[in-house]
Motif scaffolding. Structure first.
Motif, PDB file in Angstrom:
ATOM      1  N   GLN A   6      15.435 -25.138   8.601  1.00  0.00           N
ATOM      2  CA  GLN A   6      14.932 -23.819   8.259  1.00  0.00           C
ATOM      3  C   GLN A   6      15.558 -23.036   7.502  1.00  0.00           C
ATOM      4  O   GLN A   6      16.741 -22.603   7.817  1.00  0.00           O
ATOM      5  CB  GLN A   6      14.450 -22.874   9.627  1.00  0.00           C
ATOM      6  CG  GLN A   6      13.525 -23.595  10.384  1.00  0.00           C
ATOM      7  CD  GLN A   6      13.122 -22.586  11.610  1.00  0.00           C
ATOM      8  OE1 GLN A   6      14.216 -22.241  12.309  1.00  0.00           O
ATOM      9  NE2 GLN A   6      11.998 -21.958  11.738  1.00  0.00           N
ATOM     10  N   LYS A   7      15.517 -22.922   6.211  1.00  0.00           N
ATOM     11  CA  LYS A   7      16.323 -22.429   5.027  1.00  0.00           C
ATOM     12  C   LYS A   7      15.979 -21.037   4.949  1.00  0.00           C
ATOM     13  O   LYS A   7      14.729 -20.429   4.744  1.00  0.00           O
ATOM     14  CB  LYS A   7      16.298 -23.054   3.898  1.00  0.00           C
ATOM     15  CG  LYS A   7      17.255 -22.530   2.939  1.00  0.00           C
ATOM     16  CD  LYS A   7      16.511 -21.819   1.558  1.00  0.00           C
ATOM     17  CE  LYS A   7      17.281 -21.212   0.668  1.00  0.00           C
ATOM     18  NZ  LYS A   7      16.569 -20.551  -0.390  1.00  0.00           N
ATOM     19  N   PHE A   8      16.982 -20.094   5.074  1.00  0.00           N
ATOM     20  CA  PHE A   8      16.560 -18.615   4.443  1.00  0.00           C
ATOM     21  C   PHE A   8      17.345 -18.222   3.208  1.00  0.00           C
ATOM     22  O   PHE A   8      18.671 -18.503   3.284  1.00  0.00           O
ATOM     23  CB  PHE A   8      16.932 -17.554   5.806  1.00  0.00           C
ATOM     24  CG  PHE A   8      16.126 -18.155   7.084  1.00  0.00           C
ATOM     25  CD1 PHE A   8      15.022 -17.302   7.167  1.00  0.00           C
ATOM     26  CD2 PHE A   8      16.639 -18.957   7.989  1.00  0.00           C
ATOM     27  CE1 PHE A   8      14.286 -17.842   8.248  1.00  0.00           C
ATOM     28  CE2 PHE A   8      15.999 -19.423   9.115  1.00  0.00           C
ATOM     29  CZ  PHE A   8      14.665 -18.706   9.334  1.00  0.00           C
ATOM     30  N   ARG A 150      23.327 -22.382  -8.974  1.00  0.00           N
ATOM     31  CA  ARG A 150      22.749 -21.295  -8.397  1.00  0.00           C
ATOM     32  C   ARG A 150      21.439 -21.930  -7.886  1.00  0.00           C
ATOM     33  O   ARG A 150      20.812 -22.614  -8.234  1.00  0.00           O
ATOM     34  CB  ARG A 150      22.363 -20.317  -9.525  1.00  0.00           C
ATOM     35  CG  ARG A 150      23.482 -19.324 -10.289  1.00  0.00           C
ATOM     36  CD  ARG A 150      24.440 -19.100  -9.343  1.00  0.00           C
ATOM     37  NE  ARG A 150      24.026 -17.827  -8.374  1.00  0.00           N
ATOM     38  CZ  ARG A 150      23.793 -16.578  -8.550  1.00  0.00           C
ATOM     39  NH1 ARG A 150      24.279 -16.045  -9.867  1.00  0.00           N
ATOM     40  NH2 ARG A 150      23.572 -15.860  -7.721  1.00  0.00           N
ATOM     41  N   GLY A 151      21.156 -21.183  -6.628  1.00  0.00           N
ATOM     42  CA  GLY A 151      19.917 -21.578  -5.801  1.00  0.00           C
ATOM     43  C   GLY A 151      20.078 -22.711  -4.967  1.00  0.00           C
ATOM     44  O   GLY A 151      19.362 -23.380  -4.515  1.00  0.00           O
ATOM     45  N   GLY A 152      21.132 -22.955  -5.011  1.00  0.00           N
ATOM     46  CA  GLY A 152      21.575 -24.473  -4.550  1.00  0.00           C
ATOM     47  C   GLY A 152      21.518 -24.722  -2.954  1.00  0.00           C
ATOM     48  O   GLY A 152      21.393 -25.872  -2.486  1.00  0.00           O
ATOM     49  N   SER A 153      21.195 -23.499  -2.214  1.00  0.00           N
ATOM     50  CA  SER A 153      20.934 -23.708  -0.642  1.00  0.00           C
ATOM     51  C   SER A 153      19.519 -24.209  -0.438  1.00  0.00           C
ATOM     52  O   SER A 153      19.494 -25.067   0.281  1.00  0.00           O
ATOM     53  CB  SER A 153      20.770 -22.294  -0.107  1.00  0.00           C
ATOM     54  OG  SER A 153      22.000 -21.657  -0.288  1.00  0.00           O
ATOM     55  N   ASP A 154      18.557 -24.326  -1.577  1.00  0.00           N
ATOM     56  CA  ASP A 154      17.473 -25.064  -1.360  1.00  0.00           C
ATOM     57  C   ASP A 154      17.792 -26.581  -1.215  1.00  0.00           C
ATOM     58  O   ASP A 154      17.301 -27.284  -0.470  1.00  0.00           O
ATOM     59  CB  ASP A 154      16.688 -24.946  -2.552  1.00  0.00           C
ATOM     60  CG  ASP A 154      16.150 -23.452  -2.655  1.00  0.00           C
ATOM     61  OD1 ASP A 154      16.049 -22.719  -1.696  1.00  0.00           O
ATOM     62  OD2 ASP A 154      15.928 -22.944  -3.844  1.00  0.00           O
ATOM     63  N   THR A 155      18.957 -26.808  -2.140  1.00  0.00           N
ATOM     64  CA  THR A 155      19.131 -28.498  -2.109  1.00  0.00           C
ATOM     65  C   THR A 155      19.777 -28.663  -0.774  1.00  0.00           C
ATOM     66  O   THR A 155      19.643 -29.776  -0.227  1.00  0.00           O
ATOM     67  CB  THR A 155      20.221 -28.844  -3.490  1.00  0.00           C
ATOM     68  OG1 THR A 155      19.391 -28.364  -4.321  1.00  0.00           O
ATOM     69  CG2 THR A 155      20.534 -30.259  -3.405  1.00  0.00           C
ATOM     70  N   ALA A 207      10.494 -21.648 -12.478  1.00  0.00           N
ATOM     71  CA  ALA A 207      10.016 -20.913 -11.332  1.00  0.00           C
ATOM     72  C   ALA A 207      11.253 -21.090 -10.114  1.00  0.00           C
ATOM     73  O   ALA A 207      11.360 -21.971  -9.841  1.00  0.00           O
ATOM     74  CB  ALA A 207       8.737 -21.670 -10.772  1.00  0.00           C
ATOM     75  N   LYS A 208      11.891 -20.076 -10.205  1.00  0.00           N
ATOM     76  CA  LYS A 208      13.229 -20.272  -9.438  1.00  0.00           C
ATOM     77  C   LYS A 208      12.968 -20.203  -7.920  1.00  0.00           C
ATOM     78  O   LYS A 208      13.971 -20.210  -7.304  1.00  0.00           O
ATOM     79  CB  LYS A 208      14.356 -19.158  -9.809  1.00  0.00           C
ATOM     80  CG  LYS A 208      13.740 -17.816  -9.190  1.00  0.00           C
ATOM     81  CD  LYS A 208      15.057 -16.756  -9.366  1.00  0.00           C
ATOM     82  CE  LYS A 208      14.735 -15.535  -8.648  1.00  0.00           C
ATOM     83  NZ  LYS A 208      16.053 -14.794  -8.553  1.00  0.00           N
ATOM     84  N   VAL A 209      11.938 -20.255  -7.748  1.00  0.00           N
ATOM     85  CA  VAL A 209      11.387 -20.200  -5.996  1.00  0.00           C
ATOM     86  C   VAL A 209      12.242 -21.427  -5.368  1.00  0.00           C
ATOM     87  O   VAL A 209      12.416 -21.318  -4.217  1.00  0.00           O
ATOM     88  CB  VAL A 209       9.950 -20.073  -5.887  1.00  0.00           C
ATOM     89  CG1 VAL A 209       9.176 -21.097  -6.580  1.00  0.00           C
ATOM     90  CG2 VAL A 209       9.654 -19.844  -4.418  1.00  0.00           C
TER      91      VAL A 209
HETATM   92 MG    MG Z   1      16.619 -19.085  -4.331  1.00  0.00          MG
END
Ligand code: MG
Ligand code: ADP
Ligand code: ASP
Length: 414
Positions: A6-8, A150-155, A207-209
Motif C-alpha cells: 500500500q503506497k501513500f 521525482r515520483g519514485g515512490s511509485d516505483t 500523467a504524473k499520477v
Molecule cells: Mg506521485
C-alpha cells in the motif's frame, strides 16, 4: 499469506491527521486478512523545499549530496507513519531503502532498482509487524544512498510488490487514472481498466499520477496495480495486462507535459556524423533525449532541435554549446516554455484519421505545432507552454465520446 503493498503519496501524508487516515486504510487491510507492506512518500512539499534549500547553496549541487538530502523527506514520513500505527495498536517498523535493502545502480538522482532483499520484510511480517518502507530511495552496492527520480515512490511500491509477488495499491489524491488530468479537465472520466502499455504512454507523456518507471516495472513483472483515492472508498483504476482490458478505445487519454525544454542548434553543417556527435555526448552524460527534429537543409546547413527534461537542460545546453563551437554551428537556443500534448490509445493501432483530427483542432484554436512525434499508440505535438491547458481541454472535448464506455443509467448516457 496474502501480502499487499500500500503506497501513500505526498498529499496523502501531508500532515499528522492525514497520516492517521492513511494508517486507518492500512488497518482496514489488516482486518480483511491482508499483510500490508506500506510505502510512503515524503510529506507534501517536503521534497520541493529540500531541493530549494540545495539550490540556495549552489545551482548545481553534487548529485550524491542531493540524494543524501532528499532521502531525508521520506525518512521523516515513515517514522511518523510507523509511530501512528503503533499508537493505534498495530506494531509497525519503519525502514529506509538501505535497511530493506533496495539495491540500485549508482546513477545519483535517477537510480534504477537492481535487486530487493525480502528476507527482513518477510521476517517482520512473520513476527506480526507492519513494515513501513521509505519510497523513492535505495542504496548502491557501495553503501551510497540514491534516489529514484521525482515520483519514485511509485516505483518503490511496484518493485516491492514484484519482489513479494503481491498486488499493489497506489493511494493518491485523485480517485484513479482519468482520461485527462482532472485538475485541468473537470469532466474527465475515470478509467476502470487500463493496459500497462497505455498507462506507460500516459505516464511518459505527462500523467504524473504514476511514475513511468513504476509502470515499466509493473509490465515486466505483471504486477496488478489499483490506483485509488486515499480519502474515499470508491473503486479506482486497475492497471493490468492488455488481454484483461476488454474495451479497446481509440483514444484512452489526453496529456500535457511541461517538464521538457527545447534546445535548437542553429545552422549546423549538414554532413554525416554531426547528429551522432551531439546525441552520443548527451547519452554519455546520461541525458535522455525525447523529440528530435531536423529541418530541411539550405546551402549545406540545417537546424536541429531536440527536447530533454528540464532537470537536464542546463547540462545538455552546456554540452551542446561546446560541440556547436567545435563544428561551427551559429548558436544554441534554449526554450523552456514548451509543452508536449499527446493523445494515447491502443485502438489507434487500427484506427485512421486521429492525427488529422488532432492537428485540425489545434489549428482551429490558433495553436502552432513545433514538432510532432508518433508511435503505434500515441501522437504528440510540441506547442507553446501557454496553450497547454487549452489544448488538453479542446482535444479532450473532441475525443470524449470515443474515450471510455459510457456508464448508462436508464439507457441514457451520463
Ligand atoms: Mg506521485
Ligand atoms: P502522489 O503525491 O499521491 O504521488 P501525484 O501528485 O504524484 O500524487 O499524482 C497525482 C496527480 O496526478 C493528481 O493530483 C492529478 O492532478 C495528476 N494527474 C495528471 N494526469 C492525470 C490523469 N490522467 N489521471 C489522474 N491524475 C492525473
Ligand atoms: N518525494 C518524492 C517526490 O516528491 C518521491 C515521491 O513522492 O514519489 O518526487
Amino acid at each position: 499469506m496474502k501480502i499487499i503493498v500500500q503506497k501513500f503519496g505526498g498529499t496523502s501524508v501531508a500532515n499528522l491527521e492525514r497520516i492517521e487516515l492513511c494508517a486507518k486504510r492500512v488497518i482496514e487491510a489488516v482486518e480483511k486478512g491482508y499483510k500490508p507492506v506500506v510505502v510512503s512518500s515524503a510529506m507534501a512539499g517536503e521534497t520541493d523545499s529540500l531541493i530549494n534549500l540545495a539550490k540556495e547553496v549552489s545551482p548545481r549541487p553534487p548529485e550524491r549530496e542531493m540524494d543524501m538530502l532528499l532521502a531525508v523527506g521520506e525518512q521523516k514520513a515513515i517514522a511518523l507513519f510507523a509511530m501512528t500505527l503503533n499508537k493505534l495498536g498495530y506494531p509497525a517498523v519503519s525502514l529506509c531503502g538501505w535497511q530493506v535493502p533496495i539495491i540500485t545502480d549508482n546513477i545519483h538522482t535517477k537510480a534504477r532498482i537492481r535487486k530487493i532483499g525480502v528476507r527482513r520484510l518477510l521476517n517482520l511480517i512473520e513476527e506480526g509487524y507492519i513494515p513501513v518502507v521509505a519510497g523513492f530511495q535505495g542504496v548502491t552496492e557501495d553503501w551510497e544512498i540514491t534516489t529514484l527520480g521525482r515520483g519514485g515512490s511509485d516505483t518503490t511500491a511496484v518493485a516491492l510488490a514484484a519482489a513479494l509477488r503481491a498486488d499493489c495499491e497506489i493511494n493518491t489524491d485523485v480517485p484513479g487514472v482519468f482520461t485527462a488530468d482532472p485538475r485541468i479537465v473537470p469532466n474527465a472520466r475515470k478509467i476502470k481498466k487500463i493496459s500497462y502499455e497505455e498507462m506507460l504512454e500516459l505516464a511518459s507523456l505527462g500523467a504524473k499520477v504514476m511514475q513511468i518507471r513504476s509502470v515499466e516495472f509493473a509490465a515486466k513483472y505483471k504486477v496488478r496495480i489499483h490506483v485509488r483515492s486515499t480519502f474515499s472508498d470508491e473503486e479506482g483504476t486497475w492497471i493490468v495486462p492488455e488481454d484483461e482490458v476488454m474495451e479497446k478505445v481509440v483514444v484512452r487519454g489526453v496529456t500535457a507535459d511541461t517538464s521538457e525544454s527545447r534546445i535548437t542548434v542553429v545552422r549546423v553543417p549538414d554532413k554525416p556524423g554531426i547528429a551522432a556527435e551531439i546525441f552520443k555526448a548527451l547519452g554519455d552524460a546520461h541525458i535522455v533525449v525525447d523529440m528530435i527534429v531536423q529541418n530541411v537543409s539550405h546551402e549545406g546547413y540545417t537546424d536541429m532541435s531536440f527536447t530533454v527534461n528540464k532537470n537536464d537542460a542546463d547540462k545538455a545546453e552546456e554540452i551542446v554549446k561546446k560541440i556547436a563551437q567545435k563544428i561551427g554551428a551559429k548558436e544554441v537556443i534554449r526554450d523552456d516554455k514548451v509543452a508536449k500534448i499527446s493523445v494515447v490509445g491502443i485502438g489507434m493501432r487500427s484506427a485512421y484519421g486521429v492525427a488529422g483530427r488532432m492537428f485540425e483542432i489545434l489549428a482551429k484554436n490558433g495553436i502552432n505545432i513545433m514538432a510532432i512525434s508518433t508511435s503505434e499508440i500515441k501522437i504528440s505535438c510540441l506547442i507553446e507552454e501557454k496553450y497547454a491547458e487549452l489544448a488538453v481541454r479542446v482535444l479532450h472535448e473532441e475525443f470524449i465520446e470515443e474515450m471510455e464506455e459510457f456508464e448508462t443509467i436508464n439507457g441514457k448516457s451520463k
